[in-house]
Design a protein around this motif. Sequence first.
Motif, mmCIF file in Angstrom:
data_model
loop_
_atom_site.group_PDB
_atom_site.id
_atom_site.type_symbol
_atom_site.label_atom_id
_atom_site.label_comp_id
_atom_site.label_asym_id
_atom_site.label_seq_id
_atom_site.Cartn_x
_atom_site.Cartn_y
_atom_site.Cartn_z
ATOM 1 N N MET A 19 -51.680 -32.719 41.578
ATOM 2 C CA MET A 19 -52.926 -33.434 41.852
ATOM 3 C C MET A 19 -53.641 -32.824 43.045
ATOM 4 S SD MET A 19 -53.609 -37.496 42.617
ATOM 5 C CE MET A 19 -52.965 -37.452 44.282
ATOM 6 N N GLY A 53 -62.996 -37.653 40.835
ATOM 7 C CA GLY A 53 -62.869 -38.516 39.667
ATOM 8 C C GLY A 53 -62.609 -37.724 38.401
ATOM 9 N N GLN A 62 -59.007 -36.379 38.540
ATOM 10 C CA GLN A 62 -57.995 -37.384 38.854
ATOM 11 C C GLN A 62 -57.282 -37.017 40.154
ATOM 12 O OE1 GLN A 62 -55.728 -37.478 35.089
ATOM 13 N NE2 GLN A 62 -56.758 -39.418 34.641
ATOM 14 N N SER A 102 -57.195 -37.132 44.631
ATOM 15 C CA SER A 102 -57.475 -37.995 45.771
ATOM 16 C C SER A 102 -58.599 -37.368 46.590
ATOM 17 C CB SER A 102 -56.226 -38.170 46.639
ATOM 18 O OG SER A 102 -55.925 -36.959 47.302
ATOM 19 N N GLY A 112 -64.354 -43.715 40.095
ATOM 20 C CA GLY A 112 -63.157 -43.378 39.340
ATOM 21 C C GLY A 112 -62.058 -42.731 40.150
ATOM 22 N N VAL A 113 -62.157 -42.775 41.482
ATOM 23 C CA VAL A 113 -61.139 -42.174 42.348
ATOM 24 C C VAL A 113 -60.177 -43.269 42.805
ATOM 25 C CG1 VAL A 113 -60.697 -40.880 44.461
ATOM 26 C CG2 VAL A 113 -62.774 -40.430 43.120
ATOM 27 N N GLU A 114 -58.930 -43.168 42.394
ATOM 28 C CA GLU A 114 -57.955 -44.208 42.715
ATOM 29 C C GLU A 114 -57.512 -44.157 44.160
ATOM 30 O OE1 GLU A 114 -53.556 -45.797 41.180
ATOM 31 O OE2 GLU A 114 -54.564 -44.128 40.160
#
Length: 275
Positions: free
Chosen positions: A1, A26, A29, A31, A83-85
């Motif tokens: 990631m 986003g 996926q 950070s 959409g960024v967790e």
Amino acid sequence: MYDILINTIDFESWPRAAQYGTQLAGLMQASVTGAYVYPSPLFATPSFSTPELIDVLIEAARTLEASALGAERSFIAWANGMGVEHAAWVVGQGNLSDALVQIACWHDLLVAERNPDRTWATPSDLASLILTVGLPCIVVPPRPVQAVSLSRIAIAWNGAPEVIRAVHAALPLLKQASEVLLLRGAPNETFQEVSWKPPFDIDAYLNRHGIHARSQDLAGAERGVGEALLEQVGRFHADLLVMGAYGRSRFSEWALGGTTRHVLWNAQLPVLFRH
């Protein structure tokens, strides 16, 4: 990631680097960390200052810091909405380049913006960052950020170590592309005293990673390699350009070479540079 670091030059409204970097996170996926850095009040103090003026500058810095720290919740909520967790917000005091070099140590990619009116006011300012930060750096041009796409990616290829590092760093992005174009310029014979059999094959390398690129010679270089490169990138309608960032010499690497400098200051699309 991917861990994406964004040089955020404002926190009252999210600037282009924040918009692009957060959309990219986003899409990947990944950070994202928004980093706002302001100078120490000591550097803004005139040589002959009164104690009263110093107190005013220190208080202004405290107020700015408090406001910047207060933007954390807003940034994280905005990034989550894109959409960024995993999103974070940090505030630093000090020299901007030094601060970014330090925080870059735990990130994979830096996103900054070309802004003639603000932080990175000249090509040399951005050059010093790209050549010292130790990360691949995507520079966003001074135009509105639309929906971020990685469908068409161009690579400025000449075999130099810098561009090999750039391609390696860009692999996660290249895997998102439906079309990849290798714009082949004159080979760079950096290590003439070393020979490999077989020589490095960029096509085989990309194929091994599931990336199938088509090649095109970089024509029209008599007008300047940088100008010809951007012209062909425009014809390809690239979403991103990947290239090495070249210093003029080992003794003056704070200054970019002519081609890199031209692309850095004239590109109308995001460019991933790697030194």
